[in-house]
Design a protein around this motif. Structure first.
Motif, PDB file in Angstrom:
ATOM      1  N   HIS A 322       0.856  -1.181   0.000  1.00  0.00           N
ATOM      2  CA  HIS A 322       0.000   0.000   0.000  1.00  0.00           C
ATOM      3  C   HIS A 322       0.894   1.234   0.000  1.00  0.00           C
ATOM      4  O   HIS A 322       1.610   1.507   0.968  1.00  0.00           O
ATOM      5  CB  HIS A 322      -0.913  -0.005   1.221  1.00  0.00           C
ATOM      6  N   ALA A 323       0.879   1.976  -1.121  1.00  0.00           N
ATOM      7  CA  ALA A 323       1.763   3.125  -1.313  1.00  0.00           C
ATOM      8  C   ALA A 323       0.944   4.345  -1.698  1.00  0.00           C
ATOM      9  O   ALA A 323      -0.283   4.285  -1.848  1.00  0.00           O
ATOM     10  CB  ALA A 323       2.789   2.810  -2.400  1.00  0.00           C
ATOM     11  N   LYS A 324       1.640   5.473  -1.888  1.00  0.00           N
ATOM     12  CA  LYS A 324       0.968   6.714  -2.271  1.00  0.00           C
ATOM     13  C   LYS A 324       0.208   6.557  -3.583  1.00  0.00           C
ATOM     14  O   LYS A 324      -0.855   7.153  -3.772  1.00  0.00           O
ATOM     15  CB  LYS A 324       2.001   7.840  -2.408  1.00  0.00           C
ATOM     16  N   ILE A 325       0.780   5.767  -4.493  1.00  0.00           N
ATOM     17  CA  ILE A 325       0.151   5.620  -5.804  1.00  0.00           C
ATOM     18  C   ILE A 325      -0.971   4.596  -5.791  1.00  0.00           C
ATOM     19  O   ILE A 325      -1.615   4.369  -6.817  1.00  0.00           O
ATOM     20  CB  ILE A 325       1.194   5.239  -6.876  1.00  0.00           C
ATOM     21  N   GLU A 350       8.493   7.596   1.424  1.00  0.00           N
ATOM     22  CA  GLU A 350       7.142   7.430   1.954  1.00  0.00           C
ATOM     23  C   GLU A 350       7.156   6.361   3.043  1.00  0.00           C
ATOM     24  O   GLU A 350       8.169   5.690   3.263  1.00  0.00           O
ATOM     25  CB  GLU A 350       6.157   7.041   0.855  1.00  0.00           C
TER      26      GLU A 350
END
Length: 430
Positions: A322-325, A350
């Motif tokens: 689960h990342a910013k993108i 991040e």
């Protein structure tokens, strides 16, 4: 009148447009590309290459799609467009390769990622890299990698002696994330390789804020490409004509000055030596107390059920990151004897969280978090890959960052010169 004015401007001030220095010897190049995969900027870079192909001795065009449905046919389709535009290009410059000569050196590389070990079986593309590298020549073979390193890793595995005959310029960053296994194999086993790892500098070609209005992404197509040739018509298909071309700095590096000197300023960036590639090995789930370096190789190892019907190095679990993108899924591997592992390479600063799941009975779901810093390559640690004397990467000077992208101003400073020089070639196709 607009086109007449453009031509007058371009030809009246050619010296002002170019800070370019002649390349001492026409270089031997081989391009490995994931064209047709998930990112259409490779089509844009291929158009740029074809329009400048008279400057190179091109020995290979290899399709190496780590992800997506790209294939050799995507390269051949671009060559078909080049063939239609070639008569006009030849009116202005000599030395363009014939379309059939280019078709003959198009080769299919690996589809999909290599497994955890970093190599698999030979491909037409990896065999071609070996064949070209072994040619008798006073020059090295420059391998320009626009995607994953899988075919380069396979070639080195099958013929390790070629490591002294090739020089690699790799557009890393996200390509490292998508193809971390091949990179890790090369870094661990071939420290004597001559290698530019461009993780951040290439981003300078996306940074058009310093350019005049007509050169910005959204305007360049309308001002200089629209209506010019078959390649120009095709260019509109990719990002609506907005110029991205994140892989093009590898080619620009070969066009400007002496490519054997990575410290020089050039259209394709300027680089520094680094002697270790950061690697972080965790034999447990991580927490926010764990920090890893951007672009590093991060490994998660853990124990699980012993299974006898799964070969070693097989994909058997999924890491959901689960990342910013957004959410992304990555394959994990069974190493045998109840040992499981996965490699991951973060591409930006991040805090990331993840879950690991598997359909294997008795497999316990894993989860964790970790923090990514922006200090590439950072301090040396015991698990790092120790590199030889000819590995180079993005300059770390704070003044050369463009936003969070390390070294990006070594490329962005030349972007206007590059685009105006290219505009002259687009005008040839009117």
């Amino acid at each position: 009148m607009k086109k007449i004015a453009l031509l007058a401007f371009l030809f009246a001030f050619p010296a002002a447009l170019m800070a370019q220095k002649p390349v001492p010897v026409k270089p031997r190049i081989l391009i490995s590309t994931d064209i047709g995969g998930t990112d259409p900027d490779d089509n844009q870079s291929m158009a740029h290459f074809l329009m400048y192909s008279n400057l190179f001795n091109t020995e290979g065009l290899v399709s190496s799609p780590s992800y997506g449905a790209g294939s050799k046919q995507n390269i051949l389709t671009m060559i078909d467009l080049y063939e239609k535009d070639l008569p006009k290009l030849q009116q202005h410059a000599k030395g363009y390769p014939t379309p059939d000569a280019l078709r003959a050196i198009c080769k299919q590389g690996r589809h999909g990622l290599v497994p955890y070990v970093g190599y698999a079986t030979p491909t037409e593309g990896s065999d071609w890299i070996i064949k070209c590298a072994k040619k008798k020549s006073d020059q090295p073979l420059w391998v320009l990698v626009w995607g994953g390193l899988d075919d380069v890793a396979q070639a080195l595995h099958d013929a390790p002696e070629i490591q002294t005959k090739i020089k690699v310029y790799w557009i890393g960053g996200p390509n490292k994330k998508w193809g971390v296994n091949g990179y890790a194999y090369i870094a661990k086993n071939f420290p004597k390789l001559w290698f530019i790892e461009d993780n951040g500098s290439y981003n300078g070609f996306f940074s058009d804020g310093d350019d005049k209005e007509t050169l910005r992404d959204k305007n360049y197509y309308d001002e200089y490409i629209k209506g010019n040739g078959y390649l120009g018509k095709d260019f509109k298909k990719y990002y609506g004509g907005s110029v991205k071309m994140g892989d093009t700095p590898s080619l620009l590096y070969m066009m400007d000055g002496d490519p054997a000197n990575p410290f020089k300023e050039s259209w394709g960036g300027s680089f520094v030596k680094f002697n270790h590639s950061p690697r972080f090995v965790f034999n447990r789930n991580t927490t926010t107390a764990d920090t890893v370096t951007v672009y590093s190789v991060m490994e998660l190892h853990f124990k699980g059920p012993v299974v006898n019907n799964i070969p070693a190095d097989s994909v058997c679990f999924t890491l959901t990151m689960h990342a910013k993108i957004g959410e992304q899924k990555w394959p994990g591997y069974y190493l045998g004897n109840g040992q499981y592992a996965i490699k991951y390479s973060p591409k930006q600063t991040e805090t990331l969280s993840y879950k690991i799941t598997s359909p294997i009975p008795g497999f316990t779901e894993q989860s964790g978090e970790f923090v990514v810093n922006n200090m590439w390559p950072g301090k040396n640690s015991k698990d790092d890959y120790q590199l030889g004397i000819n590995w180079y990467t993005d300059r770390p000077d704070a003044s050369l960052f463009y936003g969070i992208q390390q070294g990006a101003r070594t490329v962005s400073k030349w972007r206007s010169d590059v685009l105006m020089d290219w505009a002259k070639r687009w005008a040839w196709l009117q």
